[in-house]
Design a protein around this motif. Structure first.
Motif, PDB file in Angstrom:
ATOM      1  N   THR A 151      79.411 126.506  37.693  1.00 20.73           N
ATOM      2  CA  THR A 151      79.932 126.012  36.413  1.00 20.73           C
ATOM      3  C   THR A 151      78.964 124.995  35.815  1.00 20.73           C
ATOM      4  N   ALA A 152      79.243 124.610  34.569  1.00 22.92           N
ATOM      5  CA  ALA A 152      78.441 123.584  33.900  1.00 22.92           C
ATOM      6  C   ALA A 152      78.397 122.334  34.770  1.00 22.92           C
ATOM      7  N   TYR A 153      79.576 121.935  35.244  1.00 22.44           N
ATOM      8  CA  TYR A 153      79.691 120.744  36.089  1.00 22.44           C
ATOM      9  C   TYR A 153      78.826 120.890  37.349  1.00 22.44           C
ATOM     10  N   GLU A 154      78.959 122.054  38.006  1.00 22.04           N
ATOM     11  CA  GLU A 154      78.219 122.265  39.266  1.00 22.04           C
ATOM     12  C   GLU A 154      76.707 122.345  39.046  1.00 22.04           C
ATOM     13  N   ASN A 155      76.325 122.892  37.906  1.00 24.86           N
ATOM     14  CA  ASN A 155      74.893 122.941  37.603  1.00 24.86           C
ATOM     15  C   ASN A 155      74.307 121.539  37.500  1.00 24.86           C
ATOM     16  N   VAL A 156      75.041 120.640  36.850  1.00 27.58           N
ATOM     17  CA  VAL A 156      74.557 119.267  36.716  1.00 27.58           C
ATOM     18  C   VAL A 156      74.617 118.565  38.079  1.00 27.58           C
ATOM     19  N   ALA A 157      75.720 118.779  38.793  1.00 31.92           N
ATOM     20  CA  ALA A 157      75.901 118.130  40.100  1.00 31.92           C
ATOM     21  C   ALA A 157      74.803 118.541  41.088  1.00 31.92           C
ATOM     22  N   PHE A 158      74.346 119.773  40.965  1.00 33.79           N
ATOM     23  CA  PHE A 158      73.312 120.283  41.863  1.00 33.79           C
ATOM     24  C   PHE A 158      72.047 119.423  41.823  1.00 33.79           C
ATOM     25  N   ALA A 159      71.746 118.892  40.643  1.00 36.91           N
ATOM     26  CA  ALA A 159      70.555 118.052  40.487  1.00 36.91           C
ATOM     27  C   ALA A 159      70.688 116.736  41.245  1.00 36.91           C
ATOM     28  N   LEU A 160      71.941 116.398  41.642  1.00 40.07           N
ATOM     29  CA  LEU A 160      72.172 115.131  42.356  1.00 40.07           C
ATOM     30  C   LEU A 160      72.320 115.340  43.861  1.00 40.07           C
ATOM     31  N   ARG A 161      71.995 116.567  44.336  1.00 39.41           N
ATOM     32  CA  ARG A 161      72.239 116.853  45.757  1.00 39.41           C
ATOM     33  C   ARG A 161      71.457 115.943  46.693  1.00 39.41           C
ATOM     34  N   HIS A 162      70.274 115.455  46.283  1.00 37.01           N
ATOM     35  CA  HIS A 162      69.499 114.554  47.149  1.00 37.01           C
ATOM     36  C   HIS A 162      69.729 113.085  46.808  1.00 37.01           C
ATOM     37  N   SER A 163      70.599 112.848  45.831  1.00 41.42           N
ATOM     38  CA  SER A 163      70.796 111.470  45.381  1.00 41.42           C
ATOM     39  C   SER A 163      71.551 110.671  46.432  1.00 41.42           C
ATOM     40  N   LYS A 164      71.299 109.360  46.464  1.00 43.94           N
ATOM     41  CA  LYS A 164      71.946 108.502  47.447  1.00 43.94           C
ATOM     42  C   LYS A 164      73.310 108.006  46.961  1.00 43.94           C
ATOM     43  N   LEU A 165      73.709 108.429  45.767  1.00 42.20           N
ATOM     44  CA  LEU A 165      74.998 107.988  45.230  1.00 42.20           C
ATOM     45  C   LEU A 165      76.149 108.491  46.107  1.00 42.20           C
ATOM     46  N   SER A 166      77.241 107.759  46.110  1.00 42.79           N
ATOM     47  CA  SER A 166      78.442 108.209  46.835  1.00 42.79           C
ATOM     48  C   SER A 166      79.025 109.416  46.108  1.00 42.79           C
ATOM     49  N   LYS A 167      79.924 110.117  46.796  1.00 42.45           N
ATOM     50  CA  LYS A 167      80.542 111.303  46.208  1.00 42.45           C
ATOM     51  C   LYS A 167      81.238 110.953  44.884  1.00 42.45           C
TER      52      LYS A 167
END
Ligand SMILES: Nc1ncnc2c1ncn2[C@@H]1O[C@H](COP(=O)(O)OP(=O)(O)OP(=O)(O)O)[C@@H](O)[C@H]1O
Ligand SMILES: [Mg+2]
Length: 354
Positions: free
Chosen positions: A107-123
């Motif tokens: 989805t649009a949401y998942e496409n954007v979220a994918f770019a944060l897969r290596h990010s150190k941010l919390s869920k």
């Protein structure tokens, strides 16, 4: 004070194929300052995307030095950073493309979220970030849609949100509006301009359309056969293009060619009165058309019949273009031409009445 965020010095990029050597980029030097919306214009094969790959640290140039935000990334064919440093640097450069490159099964949401897969941010912070990004590009209500359910413009908005996920300093757009209709193109350009202003994002616009440069860029480089043939502020380039190719690109963006066709068909032009001149006037900045035309009438009794006029704001400066018929006695006409030129207006004689 503006400072260089991308500095390319004497970049050569050469490809070796079985029997051929392709010099895709030759001795290109460019400085892009923080906050610029920098256009790189050229026809297909000019070397634009190849140049972008070195800016984006995906390709090592054959020769030359590249500095991104103060750090030398490549020098004389050698990588100057560790692979971890390169990866980190690359994250700070967002990319958008002509065909969006979204994942169809997400989805649009998942496409954007994918770019944060290596990010150190919390869920939780990641979720918040994705929502904020979708909001920023005006797509909050489409978060759960798949790319196939979105229009081209909406898909590009998702791609922009994804490109901004890791808070890049630079956004590179490689023909990002080429697959969109004119109205959607304007909307995407307005969004990029907005992001440039709101986030201080430096934008590099790769395009073959000068209209795009005219609409949002403040500086532009023109490339031909791997060589950078002209570079400057949009104002300079549009008001005084030097290279023939630049002039050609600009004509397609100003509409004067079309106007000229109509002008040429008018009776007053076909049967241009003896002693009259058909001239084109170009000016940029403070000199405006009306006072000077009043002035030449008062001082030299030279009349001006305006056949075409167009004023545009380029990078906050008015740039005008007019086609007029000047009529008067021979001496007065020549004095009027001098006065116009002295006022900083470029005058080109298109036709003389005989
Ligand atoms: N990996 C490669 N191997 C060999 N040649 C390449 C490679 N990448 C690009 N080239 C060549 O380099 C030249 C410049 O290509 P590039 O893709 O940079 O042009 P472009 O200006 O982006 O064109 P377009 O507007 O069509 O996208 C072309 O002649 C191309 O064939
Ligand atoms: Mg390309």
């Amino acid at each position: 004070m503006s400072h260089a965020i991308i500095d390319l010095e004497h970049i050569d990029i050469t490809f070796h194929q079985k029997k051929r050597v392709i010099e895709a980029v030759r001795d290109v030097s460019v400085t892009i300052n923080k906050g610029d919306i920098y256009g790189i214009v050229g026809y297909s094969g000019a070397g634009k995307s190849t140049l972008v790959r070195v800016i984006n640290l995906l390709q090592v140039p054959t020769k030359g030095k590249i500095t991104i935000n103060g750090d030398v990334t490549f020098d004389n064919g050698q990588v100057q950073l560790s692979s971890a440093q390169l990866r980190q640097k690359r994250q700070k450069i967002g990319m958008i493309f002509q065909h969006f490159n979204l994942m169809a099964q997400k989805t649009a949401y998942e496409n954007v979220a994918f770019a944060l897969r290596h990010s150190k941010l919390s869920k939780e912070d990641k979720a918040k970030k994705v929502s904020e990004l979708l909001e920023l590009v005006g797509l909050s209500d489409r978060a759960d849609n798949y790319p196939a359910q979105l229009s081209g413009g909406q898909k590009q908005r998702v791609a922009i949100a994804r490109a901004l996920a890791n808070d890049p300093e630079i956004l590179i757009s490689d023909e990002s509006t080429s697959a969109l209709d004119p109205r959607t193109t304007k909307q995407i350009l307005a969004l990029l301009q907005d992001l440039n202003q709101k986030l201080g994002l430096t934008v590099v616009m790769i395009t073959h359309e000068m209209q795009i440069v005219k609409d949002i860029c403040n500086r532009v480089a023109v490339m031909q056969n791997g060589v950078l043939i002209e570079e400057g502020s949009v104002l300079e380039i549009f008001s005084k293009p030097q290279a023939a190719l630049t002039q050609e690109f600009i004509k397609t963006a100003t509409g004067i060619d079309e106007a000229m066709l109509k002008i040429a068909q008018q009776d007053v032009v076909i049967n241009l009165a003896k002693g009259s001149l058909l001239v084109q006037l170009n000016y940029a900045g403070t000199s405006t058309d009306e006072p000077i035309l009043n002035d030449i009438y008062k001082r030299f009794q030279v009349t001006a019949n305006i056949l075409y006029g167009n004023i545009e704001i380029l990078d906050h400066t008015p740039v005008g273009e007019m086609v007029v018929i000047l009529s008067g006695t021979l001496d007065n006409l020549s004095a009027a031409q001098d006065a116009i030129t002295k006022a900083g207006i470029e005058l080109t004689i298109l036709k003389r009445g005989v």
